[in-house]
Design an enzyme around this catalytic site. Structure first.
Site, PDB file in Angstrom:
ATOM      1  N   GLY A  81       3.576  45.449  10.889  1.00 55.79           N
ATOM      2  CA  GLY A  81       4.218  45.414   9.577  1.00 55.79           C
ATOM      3  C   GLY A  81       5.727  45.378   9.612  1.00 55.79           C
TER       4      GLY A  81
ATOM      5  N   ASP B 178      -4.324  25.415   0.454  1.00 55.50           N
ATOM      6  CA  ASP B 178      -4.108  24.798   1.762  1.00 55.50           C
ATOM      7  C   ASP B 178      -3.169  25.659   2.598  1.00 55.50           C
ATOM      8  OD1 ASP B 178      -5.725  22.641   1.082  1.00 55.50           O
ATOM      9  OD2 ASP B 178      -4.039  21.444   0.348  1.00 55.50           O
TER      10      ASP B 178
ATOM     11  N   HIS C 227       6.401  32.657   6.908  1.00 52.97           N
ATOM     12  CA  HIS C 227       5.863  31.864   8.023  1.00 52.97           C
ATOM     13  C   HIS C 227       6.977  31.578   9.025  1.00 52.97           C
ATOM     14  CE1 HIS C 227       3.155  29.143  10.081  1.00 52.97           C
ATOM     15  NE2 HIS C 227       4.139  28.273  10.145  1.00 52.97           N
TER      16      HIS C 227
END
Length: 195
Positions: A14, A146, A112
């Site tokens: 985390g 997606d 990301h």
């Protein structure tokens, strides 16, 4: 100022969750971390959340077998019980079904480790090095059905150095993640919306 109630979903230590928790300590930050939820019992980030007085929950995905939607219904029940407004995925290692993504359209974001749309999926640092990329980085984006395909909210570029390994590059990208994720959450919490 009414602060948005945020759930951070994690599977491990985390570190991005910790960056969000630190940012939310500022009195003028428009969001509060109201819940840290993990799909992995004993995930390291849970103890950090508890130490900061944040509610935690565990929904162990292995208890649901291959029934991904049953797992997600249990996650959704926790989000509803804690009156969550925004969901932040922070190293949450589950691919979500369209059912849960639709419930949180425009209110679920993810971090990301690449400059999307480049290097969707896993092993982004090694792939960037293998391609001879000169620039890499991190992206915060809205979650859509997606994988890693949602609209970009913020990005930060990181130069790729000649002597980089996946580990050294990864450390610099992670530092960028810790800078941009709190800023992206600030944007979402102050009425920035998916167009």
């Amino acid at each position: 100022m009414s602060r948005k109630r945020v759930a951070v979903l994690i599977s491990g230590r985390g570190s991005n969750m910790a960056a969000l928790v630190e940012a939310a300590k500022a009195p003028d930050y428009p969001a509060e971390i109201a819940l840290v939820l993990s799909n992995v019992p004993g995930a390291g980030g849970l103890a950090l959340a508890e130490a900061n007085g944040i509610a935690t929950a565990t929904v162990d995905h292995t208890r649901f077998g291959k029934d991904r939607e049953a797992f997600e219904r249990a996650v959704q029940a926790e989000l509803e019980a804690h009156r969550i407004d925004i969901v932040c995925l922070a190293g949450f290692l589950r691919i979500l079904t369209p059912w849960l993504v639709a419930k949180w359209e425009g209110q679920m974001i993810n971090i990301h480790p690449s400059l999307l749309p480049a290097y969707k999926g896993l092993d982004t640092h090694a792939r960037a090095l293998a391609d001879g990329a000169t620039t890499h980085g991190a992206t915060v984006h809205f979650v859509v059905p997606d994988l890693d395909a949602g609209p970009v909210i913020l990005q930060e570029a990181v130069p790729v150095l000649a002597d980089d390994t996946a580990e050294t590059l990864g450390r610099r990208v992670l530092a960028a993640e810790h800078r941009i994720y709190p800023e992206a959450l600030r944007m979402i919490a102050t009425e920035y919306r998916l167009a």
